[in-house]
Design a protein around this motif. Structure first.
Motif, PDB file in Angstrom:
ATOM      1  N   ILE A   4      43.271  87.273  69.442  1.00 27.51           N
ATOM      2  CA  ILE A   4      42.061  86.635  69.961  1.00 27.51           C
ATOM      3  C   ILE A   4      41.461  87.548  71.019  1.00 27.51           C
ATOM      4  O   ILE A   4      42.157  88.019  71.919  1.00 27.51           O
ATOM      5  N   CYS A   5      40.164  87.767  70.893  1.00 24.02           N
ATOM      6  CA  CYS A   5      39.426  88.517  71.891  1.00 24.02           C
ATOM      7  C   CYS A   5      38.953  87.546  72.966  1.00 24.02           C
ATOM      8  O   CYS A   5      38.346  86.520  72.651  1.00 24.02           O
ATOM      9  N   VAL A   6      39.251  87.868  74.208  1.00 20.13           N
ATOM     10  CA  VAL A   6      38.834  87.028  75.328  1.00 20.13           C
ATOM     11  C   VAL A   6      37.739  87.741  76.108  1.00 20.13           C
ATOM     12  O   VAL A   6      37.911  88.872  76.562  1.00 20.13           O
ATOM     13  N   PHE A   7      36.597  87.071  76.238  1.00 23.16           N
ATOM     14  CA  PHE A   7      35.494  87.524  77.069  1.00 23.16           C
ATOM     15  C   PHE A   7      35.599  86.800  78.412  1.00 23.16           C
ATOM     16  O   PHE A   7      35.732  85.571  78.430  1.00 23.16           O
ATOM     17  N   CYS A   8      35.531  87.536  79.513  1.00 23.48           N
ATOM     18  CA  CYS A   8      35.637  86.884  80.817  1.00 23.48           C
ATOM     19  C   CYS A   8      35.118  87.805  81.907  1.00 23.48           C
ATOM     20  O   CYS A   8      34.820  88.973  81.665  1.00 23.48           O
ATOM     21  N   GLY A   9      35.042  87.250  83.107  1.00 27.83           N
ATOM     22  CA  GLY A   9      34.438  87.960  84.215  1.00 27.83           C
ATOM     23  C   GLY A   9      35.289  89.080  84.778  1.00 27.83           C
ATOM     24  O   GLY A   9      36.523  89.036  84.763  1.00 27.83           O
ATOM     25  N   GLY A  33      52.307  83.737  70.214  1.00 23.73           N
ATOM     26  CA  GLY A  33      52.438  85.025  69.534  1.00 23.73           C
ATOM     27  C   GLY A  33      51.099  85.632  69.152  1.00 23.73           C
ATOM     28  O   GLY A  33      51.009  86.409  68.187  1.00 23.73           O
ATOM     29  N   ILE A  34      50.060  85.308  69.904  1.00 25.71           N
ATOM     30  CA  ILE A  34      48.704  85.799  69.631  1.00 25.71           C
ATOM     31  C   ILE A  34      48.423  86.991  70.548  1.00 25.71           C
ATOM     32  O   ILE A  34      48.529  86.881  71.768  1.00 25.71           O
ATOM     33  N   GLU A  35      48.083  88.106  69.960  1.00 27.68           N
ATOM     34  CA  GLU A  35      47.744  89.298  70.738  1.00 27.68           C
ATOM     35  C   GLU A  35      46.411  89.094  71.460  1.00 27.68           C
ATOM     36  O   GLU A  35      45.445  88.617  70.868  1.00 27.68           O
ATOM     37  N   LEU A  36      46.364  89.485  72.732  1.00 28.58           N
ATOM     38  CA  LEU A  36      45.114  89.486  73.487  1.00 28.58           C
ATOM     39  C   LEU A  36      44.354  90.769  73.181  1.00 28.58           C
ATOM     40  O   LEU A  36      44.893  91.870  73.296  1.00 28.58           O
ATOM     41  N   VAL A  37      43.097  90.602  72.791  1.00 30.23           N
ATOM     42  CA  VAL A  37      42.166  91.721  72.696  1.00 30.23           C
ATOM     43  C   VAL A  37      41.163  91.497  73.820  1.00 30.23           C
ATOM     44  O   VAL A  37      40.597  90.411  73.938  1.00 30.23           O
ATOM     45  N   TRP A  38      40.960  92.518  74.661  1.00 32.01           N
ATOM     46  CA  TRP A  38      40.059  92.303  75.802  1.00 32.01           C
ATOM     47  C   TRP A  38      39.465  93.624  76.242  1.00 32.01           C
ATOM     48  O   TRP A  38      39.772  94.677  75.694  1.00 32.01           O
ATOM     49  N   GLY A  39      38.584  93.542  77.228  1.00 27.89           N
ATOM     50  CA  GLY A  39      37.801  94.692  77.647  1.00 27.89           C
ATOM     51  C   GLY A  39      38.526  95.767  78.419  1.00 27.89           C
ATOM     52  O   GLY A  39      37.899  96.719  78.882  1.00 27.89           O
ATOM     53  N   GLY A  40      39.835  95.644  78.600  1.00 31.72           N
ATOM     54  CA  GLY A  40      40.648  96.730  79.125  1.00 31.72           C
ATOM     55  C   GLY A  40      40.669  96.898  80.622  1.00 31.72           C
ATOM     56  O   GLY A  40      41.323  97.811  81.127  1.00 31.72           O
ATOM     57  N   GLY A  41      39.983  96.022  81.372  1.00 36.08           N
ATOM     58  CA  GLY A  41      39.923  96.184  82.816  1.00 36.08           C
ATOM     59  C   GLY A  41      41.054  95.494  83.551  1.00 36.08           C
ATOM     60  O   GLY A  41      41.690  94.572  83.040  1.00 36.08           O
ATOM     61  N   LEU A  45      38.971  88.225  86.330  1.00 33.87           N
ATOM     62  CA  LEU A  45      39.688  87.446  85.320  1.00 33.87           C
ATOM     63  C   LEU A  45      40.164  88.322  84.175  1.00 33.87           C
ATOM     64  O   LEU A  45      41.142  87.989  83.504  1.00 33.87           O
ATOM     65  N   MET A  46      39.494  89.465  83.965  1.00 33.57           N
ATOM     66  CA  MET A  46      39.956  90.397  82.927  1.00 33.57           C
ATOM     67  C   MET A  46      41.382  90.854  83.211  1.00 33.57           C
ATOM     68  O   MET A  46      42.239  90.862  82.323  1.00 33.57           O
ATOM     69  N   GLY A  47      41.633  91.259  84.440  1.00 30.52           N
ATOM     70  CA  GLY A  47      42.976  91.681  84.806  1.00 30.52           C
ATOM     71  C   GLY A  47      43.956  90.527  84.797  1.00 30.52           C
ATOM     72  O   GLY A  47      45.107  90.678  84.372  1.00 30.52           O
ATOM     73  N   THR A  48      43.502  89.364  85.223  1.00 30.01           N
ATOM     74  CA  THR A  48      44.367  88.188  85.292  1.00 30.01           C
ATOM     75  C   THR A  48      44.874  87.780  83.921  1.00 30.01           C
ATOM     76  O   THR A  48      46.061  87.493  83.748  1.00 30.01           O
ATOM     77  N   VAL A  49      43.990  87.731  82.920  1.00 27.42           N
ATOM     78  CA  VAL A  49      44.420  87.295  81.592  1.00 27.42           C
ATOM     79  C   VAL A  49      45.403  88.297  80.987  1.00 27.42           C
ATOM     80  O   VAL A  49      46.404  87.908  80.384  1.00 27.42           O
ATOM     81  N   ALA A  50      45.144  89.584  81.164  1.00 26.70           N
ATOM     82  CA  ALA A  50      46.072  90.592  80.641  1.00 26.70           C
ATOM     83  C   ALA A  50      47.427  90.498  81.335  1.00 26.70           C
ATOM     84  O   ALA A  50      48.478  90.536  80.672  1.00 26.70           O
ATOM     85  N   ASP A  51      47.412  90.377  82.656  1.00 32.58           N
ATOM     86  CA  ASP A  51      48.668  90.262  83.405  1.00 32.58           C
ATOM     87  C   ASP A  51      49.469  89.042  82.968  1.00 32.58           C
ATOM     88  O   ASP A  51      50.693  89.094  82.839  1.00 32.58           O
ATOM     89  N   ALA A  52      48.780  87.922  82.727  1.00 34.93           N
ATOM     90  CA  ALA A  52      49.473  86.690  82.330  1.00 34.93           C
ATOM     91  C   ALA A  52      50.106  86.824  80.958  1.00 34.93           C
ATOM     92  O   ALA A  52      51.239  86.379  80.740  1.00 34.93           O
ATOM     93  N   VAL A  53      49.392  87.447  80.018  1.00 35.21           N
ATOM     94  CA  VAL A  53      49.964  87.659  78.684  1.00 35.21           C
ATOM     95  C   VAL A  53      51.187  88.568  78.777  1.00 35.21           C
ATOM     96  O   VAL A  53      52.249  88.279  78.199  1.00 35.21           O
ATOM     97  N   GLY A  62      43.520  96.677  74.725  1.00 34.49           N
ATOM     98  CA  GLY A  62      42.297  96.839  75.486  1.00 34.49           C
ATOM     99  C   GLY A  62      41.345  97.820  74.842  1.00 34.49           C
ATOM    100  O   GLY A  62      41.762  98.774  74.187  1.00 34.49           O
ATOM    101  N   VAL A  63      40.062  97.569  75.047  1.00 34.39           N
ATOM    102  CA  VAL A  63      39.014  98.493  74.612  1.00 34.39           C
ATOM    103  C   VAL A  63      38.109  98.713  75.814  1.00 34.39           C
ATOM    104  O   VAL A  63      37.497  97.759  76.305  1.00 34.39           O
ATOM    105  N   ILE A  64      38.023  99.954  76.272  1.00 28.20           N
ATOM    106  CA  ILE A  64      37.289 100.226  77.501  1.00 28.20           C
ATOM    107  C   ILE A  64      36.421 101.467  77.331  1.00 28.20           C
ATOM    108  O   ILE A  64      36.857 102.463  76.747  1.00 28.20           O
ATOM    109  N   PRO A  65      35.193 101.426  77.815  1.00 30.91           N
ATOM    110  CA  PRO A  65      34.351 102.621  77.742  1.00 30.91           C
ATOM    111  C   PRO A  65      34.807 103.682  78.744  1.00 30.91           C
ATOM    112  O   PRO A  65      35.340 103.360  79.806  1.00 30.91           O
ATOM    113  N   VAL A  66      34.584 104.928  78.407  1.00 31.92           N
ATOM    114  CA  VAL A  66      35.071 106.047  79.220  1.00 31.92           C
ATOM    115  C   VAL A  66      34.527 105.993  80.642  1.00 31.92           C
ATOM    116  O   VAL A  66      35.238 106.341  81.584  1.00 31.92           O
TER     117      VAL A  66
END
Length: 196
Positions: A4-9, A33-41, A45-53, A62-66
């Protein structure tokens, strides 16, 4: 859904309830068992959701622009990180990897991502579930605006079924797991000779 891709602040918001709900969602994704797909920051909340997973033993992609990497916004603990050339490429890569989408509270970027993915669903570019985590009524003004667009004839009423709304991660994931893409011909009917 395996991902699941999560969009957040990229900010935490003004009240602890937003961070708390984000942690709950991250734990729920890992538990299912669902992989988080997110903006890589790593911020907001971007960091919070990744840290929690990650803390719950889950995977994060993560997918992040250069340019964000150059500003040191990249999450260093991601299971996998894809660095891309632009925001456009970022959104396309996240959409390709994910089997569903959830919008948490956020700002302009979150709404941009949310409405693009809803529009892609409307245009049948994808047939994946989309959910809004309506933390403490955060999305109520937006939902009122969407209903107003329906009432004013700019959005078909059946397109309200393009997304699910839930107040808790568990309720939202349950709704998304049974969601069926609406049957809708999004193309406007052709003009008749009397109209044209």
């Amino acid at each position: 859904m395996n991902s699941i891709c999560v969009f957040c602040g990229a900010r935490d918001g003004s009240r602890p309830v937003y961070r708390d709900a984000t942690v709950e969602l991250g734990r729920a994704l890992a538990r299912e068992g669902i992989e988080l797909v997110w903006g890589g920051g790593h911020v907001g909340l971007m960091g919070t959701v990744a840290d929690a997973v990650l803390a719950a033993g889950g995977r994060v992609f993560g997918v992040i622009p250069v340019f964000m990497v150059e500003r040191e916004l990249e999450h260093r603990g991601a299971t996998e990180m894809l660095v891309v050339d632009s925001m456009h490429t970022r959104k396309a890569a996240m959409a390709e990897r994910a089997e569903g989408f959830i919008a948490l509270p956020g700002g302009f970027g979150t709404l941009d991502e949310l409405f693009e993915i809803i529009t892609w669903g409307q245009l049948h570019i994808h047939r994946k579930p989309i959910g809004l985590l309506n933390v403490d009524g955060f999305y109520e003004p937006l939902l009122a605006m969407v209903r107003h667009m329906v009432d004013e004839g700019f959005v078909k009423r059946e397109n309200l079924d393009l997304f699910c709304v839930g107040d808790t991660p568990e309720a939202l994931l349950a709704a998304m797991s049974t969601w069926q893409a609406p049957v809708d011909d999004w193309v406007a009917p052709p003009l008749t000779s009397q109209q044209g």
